[in-house]
Design a protein around this motif. Structure first.
Motif, mmCIF file in Angstrom:
data_model
loop_
_atom_site.group_PDB
_atom_site.id
_atom_site.type_symbol
_atom_site.label_atom_id
_atom_site.label_comp_id
_atom_site.label_asym_id
_atom_site.label_seq_id
_atom_site.Cartn_x
_atom_site.Cartn_y
_atom_site.Cartn_z
ATOM 1 N N UNK A 250 -5.467 -8.467 -19.396
ATOM 2 C CA UNK A 250 -4.025 -8.311 -19.119
ATOM 3 C C UNK A 250 -3.736 -7.858 -17.691
ATOM 4 N N UNK A 251 -4.741 -7.346 -17.004
ATOM 5 C CA UNK A 251 -4.532 -6.888 -15.620
ATOM 6 C C UNK A 251 -4.375 -8.067 -14.670
ATOM 7 N N UNK A 252 -4.842 -9.225 -15.064
ATOM 8 C CA UNK A 252 -4.715 -10.403 -14.223
ATOM 9 C C UNK A 252 -5.851 -10.541 -13.234
ATOM 10 N N UNK A 253 -5.938 -11.674 -12.600
ATOM 11 C CA UNK A 253 -7.026 -11.936 -11.656
ATOM 12 C C UNK A 253 -6.766 -11.278 -10.284
ATOM 13 N N UNK A 254 -7.061 -10.005 -10.187
ATOM 14 C CA UNK A 254 -6.861 -9.277 -8.936
ATOM 15 C C UNK A 254 -8.130 -8.508 -8.605
ATOM 16 N N UNK A 255 -8.328 -8.221 -7.366
ATOM 17 C CA UNK A 255 -9.465 -7.386 -6.971
ATOM 18 C C UNK A 255 -9.055 -6.510 -5.819
ATOM 19 N N UNK B 240 -11.712 -3.811 -9.605
ATOM 20 C CA UNK B 240 -11.476 -5.219 -9.873
ATOM 21 C C UNK B 240 -10.911 -5.384 -11.270
ATOM 22 N N UNK B 241 -10.817 -6.610 -11.690
ATOM 23 C CA UNK B 241 -10.253 -6.917 -12.998
ATOM 24 C C UNK B 241 -11.222 -6.480 -14.094
ATOM 25 N N UNK B 242 -10.807 -5.522 -14.886
ATOM 26 C CA UNK B 242 -11.634 -5.059 -16.000
ATOM 27 C C UNK B 242 -10.974 -5.328 -17.342
ATOM 28 N N UNK B 243 -9.718 -5.732 -17.296
ATOM 29 C CA UNK B 243 -8.972 -6.048 -18.514
ATOM 30 C C UNK B 243 -8.255 -7.379 -18.308
ATOM 31 N N UNK C 139 0.829 -1.214 0.000
ATOM 32 C CA UNK C 139 0.000 0.000 0.000
ATOM 33 C C UNK C 139 0.858 1.257 0.000
ATOM 34 N N UNK C 140 2.087 1.151 0.432
ATOM 35 C CA UNK C 140 2.961 2.323 0.469
ATOM 36 C C UNK C 140 3.313 2.818 -0.931
ATOM 37 N N UNK C 141 3.068 2.012 -1.950
ATOM 38 C CA UNK C 141 3.415 2.389 -3.317
ATOM 39 C C UNK C 141 2.191 2.787 -4.151
ATOM 40 N N UNK C 142 1.064 3.016 -3.490
ATOM 41 C CA UNK C 142 -0.182 3.283 -4.204
ATOM 42 C C UNK C 142 -0.106 4.537 -5.081
ATOM 43 N N UNK C 143 0.762 5.469 -4.741
ATOM 44 C CA UNK C 143 0.875 6.696 -5.525
ATOM 45 C C UNK C 143 1.914 6.607 -6.639
ATOM 46 N N UNK C 144 2.434 5.420 -6.896
ATOM 47 C CA UNK C 144 3.425 5.205 -7.956
ATOM 48 C C UNK C 144 2.736 4.649 -9.196
ATOM 49 N N UNK C 145 3.091 5.193 -10.337
ATOM 50 C CA UNK C 145 2.450 4.805 -11.605
ATOM 51 C C UNK C 145 2.560 3.298 -11.873
ATOM 52 N N UNK C 146 3.699 2.685 -11.535
ATOM 53 C CA UNK C 146 3.868 1.267 -11.839
ATOM 54 C C UNK C 146 3.091 0.352 -10.888
ATOM 55 N N UNK C 147 2.394 0.923 -9.925
ATOM 56 C CA UNK C 147 1.549 0.142 -9.029
ATOM 57 C C UNK C 147 0.146 -0.033 -9.593
ATOM 58 N N UNK C 148 -0.124 0.588 -10.708
ATOM 59 C CA UNK C 148 -1.450 0.549 -11.319
ATOM 60 C C UNK C 148 -1.369 -0.112 -12.690
ATOM 61 N N UNK C 149 -2.442 -0.792 -13.081
ATOM 62 C CA UNK C 149 -2.548 -1.278 -14.450
ATOM 63 C C UNK C 149 -3.278 -0.194 -15.220
ATOM 64 N N UNK C 150 -2.552 0.521 -16.049
ATOM 65 C CA UNK C 150 -3.125 1.654 -16.771
ATOM 66 C C UNK C 150 -3.133 1.392 -18.269
ATOM 67 N N UNK C 151 -4.224 1.757 -18.897
ATOM 68 C CA UNK C 151 -4.281 1.725 -20.358
ATOM 69 C C UNK C 151 -3.335 2.792 -20.894
ATOM 70 N N UNK C 152 -2.912 2.647 -22.128
ATOM 71 C CA UNK C 152 -1.936 3.571 -22.703
ATOM 72 C C UNK C 152 -2.407 5.024 -22.646
#
Length: 63
Positions: A58-63, A53-56, A5-18
């Motif tokens: 490629x994001x993998x099975x996470x919630x 939750x998982x909407x893509x 949770x300490x990395x929640x504000x880092x871009x690489x902690x999110x699955x983002x569309x281009x």
């Protein structure tokens, strides 16, 4: 996507569309969630629900 949770504000902690990949997107998303919670606490009769939750595939099975 991060396991911390300490990395929640880092871009690489999110699955983002281009089209969402730009500097500050993670910080903006976290600020939006915090503001929603603040308003909910201020207005006691307001119902606020954050659904994630998982909407893509490629994001993998996470919630």
């Amino acid at each position: 996507m991060s396991s911390s949770r300490e990395k929640v504000d880092k871009e690489d902690s999110w699955f983002l569309e281009s089209y969402w990949k730009n500097a500050g997107q993670a910080v903006t998303s976290v600020a939006h969630i915090k503001e929603g919670l603040r308003v909910r606490l201020e207005m006691r009769k307001l119902c606020w629900c954050l659904v994630v939750g998982e909407t893509r595939k490629d994001a993998g099975p996470r919630s």
